[in-house]
Scaffold this motif. Structure first.
Motif, PDB file in Angstrom:
ATOM      1  N   ARG A   3     -30.393  55.185 -71.286  1.00  0.00           N
ATOM      2  CA  ARG A   3     -29.593  55.818 -70.230  1.00  0.00           C
ATOM      3  C   ARG A   3     -30.420  55.966 -68.948  1.00  0.00           C
ATOM      4  O   ARG A   3     -29.902  55.752 -67.852  1.00  0.00           O
ATOM      5  CB  ARG A   3     -29.065  57.162 -70.697  1.00  0.00           C
ATOM      6  N   ASP A  29     -30.607  52.583 -67.335  1.00  0.00           N
ATOM      7  CA  ASP A  29     -29.334  52.246 -66.701  1.00  0.00           C
ATOM      8  C   ASP A  29     -29.128  53.016 -65.400  1.00  0.00           C
ATOM      9  O   ASP A  29     -28.470  52.526 -64.480  1.00  0.00           O
ATOM     10  CB  ASP A  29     -28.160  52.536 -67.646  1.00  0.00           C
ATOM     11  N   ASP A  72     -31.744  56.290 -77.070  1.00  0.00           N
ATOM     12  CA  ASP A  72     -30.560  56.500 -76.237  1.00  0.00           C
ATOM     13  C   ASP A  72     -30.945  57.066 -74.870  1.00  0.00           C
ATOM     14  O   ASP A  72     -30.463  56.589 -73.839  1.00  0.00           O
ATOM     15  CB  ASP A  72     -29.584  57.439 -76.952  1.00  0.00           C
ATOM     16  N   ARG A  73     -31.828  58.073 -74.863  1.00  0.00           N
ATOM     17  CA  ARG A  73     -32.263  58.662 -73.592  1.00  0.00           C
ATOM     18  C   ARG A  73     -32.980  57.629 -72.732  1.00  0.00           C
ATOM     19  O   ARG A  73     -32.760  57.548 -71.512  1.00  0.00           O
ATOM     20  CB  ARG A  73     -33.163  59.868 -73.844  1.00  0.00           C
TER      21      ARG A  73
END
Length: 119
Positions: free
Chosen positions: A106, A109, A102-103
């Motif tokens: 992100r 992105d 997830d990190r």
């Protein structure tokens, strides 16, 4: 690394690996049942039900008590706690890995994207 008495866990997960036995355990969570009551929802003989019950007993998941000619079974939740502890280790493992992913996603992105103006 978590091992938690591997032979006991092998027996527990073997017992839990069968849908009939899982259903029997779920029924026993509601209270004591006779062998006949445990066999009733399934199209099986009492001998077949008894084999399933013996697998659950071998894993320590149920206890059978004989009262006269009646065999009463009751849930013994302790071994389920051992299986849950084993599963919790791997749940934490995967949650940690998914948090890292997830990190990374992100961060990717958040990076500016090339606009193509320099080409």
């Amino acid at each position: 690394m978590v091992e938690l008495e591997a032979p006991q866990l092998d027996t527990i997960f073997h017992a839990l690996g069968d849908a009939t036995r899982r259903r029997m355990l779920r029924d026993l969570a509601g209270g004591e049942r006779t062998v006949s009551q445990l066999a009733e929802p399934f199209a099986m003989s009492l001998a077949a039900a008894s084999k399933h019950i013996k697998a659950l007993e071998a894993a320590g998941l149920i206890r059978r008590e004989v009262r006269g000619r009646t065999h009463l079974c009751r849930l013994e939740p302790g071994p389920l706690a051992s299986a849950q502890a084993w599963l919790n280790f791997y749940e934490r493992f995967w949650v940690d890995r998914l948090d890292v992913l997830d990190r990374l996603l992100r961060a990717a992105d958040a990076r500016p994207t090339p606009t193509g103006d320099d080409a």
